[in-house]
Design a protein around this motif. Sequence first.
Motif, mmCIF file in Angstrom:
data_model
loop_
_atom_site.group_PDB
_atom_site.id
_atom_site.type_symbol
_atom_site.label_atom_id
_atom_site.label_comp_id
_atom_site.label_asym_id
_atom_site.label_seq_id
_atom_site.Cartn_x
_atom_site.Cartn_y
_atom_site.Cartn_z
ATOM 1 N N THR A 3 0.831 -1.206 0.000
ATOM 2 C CA THR A 3 0.000 0.000 0.000
ATOM 3 C C THR A 3 0.862 1.251 0.000
ATOM 4 O OG1 THR A 3 -0.177 -0.238 2.379
ATOM 5 C CG2 THR A 3 -2.039 -0.986 1.084
ATOM 6 N N LYS A 4 1.984 1.235 0.745
ATOM 7 C CA LYS A 4 2.847 2.412 0.760
ATOM 8 C C LYS A 4 3.428 2.669 -0.621
ATOM 9 C CE LYS A 4 4.410 3.217 5.401
ATOM 10 N NZ LYS A 4 5.446 3.088 6.370
ATOM 11 N N ARG A 5 3.840 1.579 -1.307
ATOM 12 C CA ARG A 5 4.474 1.740 -2.600
ATOM 13 C C ARG A 5 3.502 2.314 -3.622
ATOM 14 N NH1 ARG A 5 6.378 -3.425 -3.541
ATOM 15 N NH2 ARG A 5 7.896 -3.061 -1.933
ATOM 16 N N SER A 6 2.225 1.924 -3.518
ATOM 17 C CA SER A 6 1.260 2.367 -4.518
ATOM 18 C C SER A 6 0.588 3.693 -4.139
ATOM 19 C CB SER A 6 0.188 1.294 -4.718
ATOM 20 O OG SER A 6 -0.499 1.087 -3.504
ATOM 21 N N LYS A 7 0.843 4.164 -2.913
ATOM 22 C CA LYS A 7 0.231 5.406 -2.458
ATOM 23 C C LYS A 7 0.757 6.582 -3.266
ATOM 24 C CE LYS A 7 -1.164 7.154 2.022
ATOM 25 N NZ LYS A 7 -0.865 7.190 3.446
ATOM 26 N N ARG A 8 -0.133 7.405 -3.770
ATOM 27 C CA ARG A 8 0.286 8.527 -4.611
ATOM 28 C C ARG A 8 0.360 9.816 -3.801
ATOM 29 N NH1 ARG A 8 0.018 6.722 -9.826
ATOM 30 N NH2 ARG A 8 0.296 8.752 -10.769
ATOM 31 N N TRP A 9 1.185 10.724 -4.260
ATOM 32 C CA TRP A 9 1.323 12.053 -3.656
ATOM 33 C C TRP A 9 0.009 12.792 -3.821
ATOM 34 C CZ3 TRP A 9 3.191 15.668 -0.718
ATOM 35 C CH2 TRP A 9 3.248 17.005 -1.105
ATOM 36 N N VAL A 35 12.096 23.468 2.160
ATOM 37 C CA VAL A 35 11.762 22.740 0.940
ATOM 38 C C VAL A 35 10.329 23.060 0.517
ATOM 39 C CG1 VAL A 35 10.929 20.658 2.126
ATOM 40 C CG2 VAL A 35 11.859 20.458 -0.184
ATOM 41 N N GLN A 36 10.112 23.018 -0.794
ATOM 42 C CA GLN A 36 8.780 23.215 -1.380
ATOM 43 C C GLN A 36 8.574 22.122 -2.412
ATOM 44 O OE1 GLN A 36 8.711 27.289 -2.815
ATOM 45 N NE2 GLN A 36 6.569 27.494 -2.284
ATOM 46 N N PHE A 37 7.391 21.516 -2.394
ATOM 47 C CA PHE A 37 7.086 20.439 -3.331
ATOM 48 C C PHE A 37 6.164 20.929 -4.441
ATOM 49 C CE2 PHE A 37 7.920 18.473 0.771
ATOM 50 C CZ PHE A 37 8.852 17.507 0.437
ATOM 51 N N GLU A 38 6.288 20.297 -5.598
ATOM 52 C CA GLU A 38 5.353 20.559 -6.686
ATOM 53 C C GLU A 38 4.000 19.982 -6.286
ATOM 54 O OE1 GLU A 38 5.228 19.883 -11.513
ATOM 55 O OE2 GLU A 38 6.411 18.521 -10.277
ATOM 56 N N LEU A 39 2.929 20.711 -6.559
ATOM 57 C CA LEU A 39 1.597 20.212 -6.235
ATOM 58 C C LEU A 39 1.297 18.963 -7.072
ATOM 59 C CD1 LEU A 39 -0.441 23.497 -5.737
ATOM 60 C CD2 LEU A 39 0.181 21.819 -4.016
ATOM 61 N N PRO A 40 0.386 18.106 -6.586
ATOM 62 C CA PRO A 40 0.180 16.804 -7.236
ATOM 63 C C PRO A 40 -0.080 16.875 -8.732
ATOM 64 C CG PRO A 40 -1.004 16.895 -5.176
ATOM 65 C CD PRO A 40 -0.457 18.268 -5.406
ATOM 66 N N THR A 41 0.597 15.973 -9.433
ATOM 67 C CA THR A 41 0.366 15.754 -10.863
ATOM 68 C C THR A 41 0.035 14.261 -10.994
ATOM 69 O OG1 THR A 41 2.691 15.223 -11.236
ATOM 70 C CG2 THR A 41 2.054 17.534 -11.480
ATOM 71 N N LYS A 42 0.271 13.682 -12.153
ATOM 72 C CA LYS A 42 0.022 12.246 -12.298
ATOM 73 C C LYS A 42 1.144 11.414 -11.691
ATOM 74 C CE LYS A 42 -2.854 12.684 -16.382
ATOM 75 N NZ LYS A 42 -3.031 12.395 -17.800
ATOM 76 N N ALA A 43 2.254 12.043 -11.353
ATOM 77 C CA ALA A 43 3.402 11.316 -10.798
ATOM 78 C C ALA A 43 3.098 10.820 -9.387
ATOM 79 C CB ALA A 43 4.623 12.231 -10.782
#
Length: 201
Positions: A3-9, A35-43
Amino acid sequence: MTTKRSKRWNGDLDSLSPDFLKEVLEKMQSYGDRVQFELPTKAARPNYQVINPTNRKMAFDDRHLILRLNENGDVSDQLTTIYSLDTIKAAMIDNGKPARSSRANRSGTIRRVASAAGDADDTDLTDLERLTGVSLRRSVAPPPVADVDTIEREKYAYYKANRDAFPDGITKYSQDISALMRAGVSAEDAFEQVIKENFQF
């Protein structure tokens, strides 16, 4: 694990794996305290940028390789709020603990951090260091950073000016290049030595 591996941002720190956050933390300890992260995309994981005390930014992709900033000087036009080193540490620790004991562990961690700030007792650091794989002592009482910052700036400036001439995958050897430069080798010679050792047959 699956589940952790498949969990998406999804835009929340708790959806990022402790392994990913550990790599982010290591980049922060080398390049900046925020730090600043890019907001969710398909990645599944975000690109991100590390910001140092003088607001210079270093961008990384979701595999922690150096990335070029966009024309606005950011990794993306859609970014999260800025997170501190301590926030990333806390998120990584909480994600790595079983849910049923997170409250007790969180208070224990706070005690350890406070103690480390005061007297840096080795026994207080053991659990946290084992969990994070990163020395807390380095972040609580960092050595003077001027030399490291200068080396990293020189390395990045040289990389930026010559990136088209470098072989693919050179960024994997970023730490080797830094180590050579800290030993007194110039940026040009450090890159050349790493390329000779790792890319020529």
